[in-house]
Design a protein around this motif. Structure first.
Motif, short mmCIF file in Angstrom:
data_model
loop_
_atom_site.label_atom_id
_atom_site.label_comp_id
_atom_site.label_asym_id
_atom_site.label_seq_id
_atom_site.Cartn_x
_atom_site.Cartn_y
_atom_site.Cartn_z
N GLY A 163 1.98 10.67 -9.46
CA GLY A 163 1.05 10.99 -10.53
C GLY A 163 0.34 12.30 -10.31
O GLY A 163 0.16 13.11 -11.24
N THR A 164 -0.04 12.59 -9.07
CA THR A 164 -0.70 13.85 -8.75
C THR A 164 0.24 15.04 -8.94
O THR A 164 -0.15 16.07 -9.49
N SER B 3 0.81 -1.21 0.00
CA SER B 3 0.00 0.00 0.00
C SER B 3 0.85 1.27 0.00
O SER B 3 0.47 2.28 -0.59
N GLU C 166 0.75 7.04 -6.60
CA GLU C 166 -0.39 7.95 -6.73
C GLU C 166 0.04 9.40 -6.49
O GLU C 166 -0.36 10.31 -7.22
N LEU C 167 0.87 9.62 -5.49
CA LEU C 167 1.36 10.97 -5.20
C LEU C 167 2.23 11.51 -6.34
O LEU C 167 2.11 12.68 -6.72
N LEU D 92 1.92 1.89 -3.57
CA LEU D 92 0.77 2.42 -4.33
C LEU D 92 0.51 3.88 -4.00
O LEU D 92 0.21 4.68 -4.89
N GLU D 93 0.62 4.25 -2.73
CA GLU D 93 0.41 5.64 -2.33
C GLU D 93 1.47 6.55 -2.95
O GLU D 93 1.15 7.63 -3.45
#
Length: 148
Positions: free
Chosen positions: A25-26, A15, A22-23, A18-19
């Motif tokens: 990508g943001t 996880s 995601e960060l 994955l976080e």
């Protein structure tokens, strides 16, 4: 005898990984959004602004520009044509190979590219809140990711 198909196990993604993905990508999405907005303030498309930014560093042959922008050379020709029409870019012969044309930012083109860079506060402002050691650590981690 039939060959047995071997499968490579897919690594399990935790996880935290994955976080982080995601960060990242943001951050990338916000950077691109701000870059597009800054380009629009100069009446440029994002592609025109990126090309102008590259040329503000050094003159480049059209083929090399296409490689850096990851697009077709014919697209680069159109972008250079439009920037040339605005007086931001000029074509000149390559001193090492007269058959090759270099695209180069004009003085006004370099000014616009500098203004574009200066207007991108998204990354600069949060990074200013980090210590020099934290920025260095982040830089080193990002380089490691890119080198992997």
């Amino acid at each position: 005898m039939a060959m047995e198909k071997t499968t490579v196990p897919t690594p399990r993604v935790d996880s935290l990984t994955l976080e982080v993905v995601e960060l990242i990508g943001t951050v990338v999405a916000r950077y691109h959004e701000e870059y597009e907005d800054a380009a629009a303030e100069h009446s440029l498309t994002g592609a025109q602004a990126r090309l102008l930014g590259l040329l503000s560093l050094e003159p480049l042959p059209m083929r090399r520009l296409a490689q850096k922008l990851r697009c077709e050379p014919s697209n680069v020709t159109g972008i250079v044509d439009r920037l040339e029409g605005r007086g931001l870019v000029e074509r000149r012969p390559d001193p090492n190979d007269r058959r090759v044309k270099l695209a180069a930012a004009t003085q006004e083109g370099r000014r616009v590219a500098r203004s574009l860079r200066d207007s991108l506060g998204f990354a600069r402002e949060p990074l200013a809140g980090l210590s020099a050691a934290e920025r260095e650590s982040l830089r080193n981690l990002l380089r490691r990711m890119l080198d992997a």
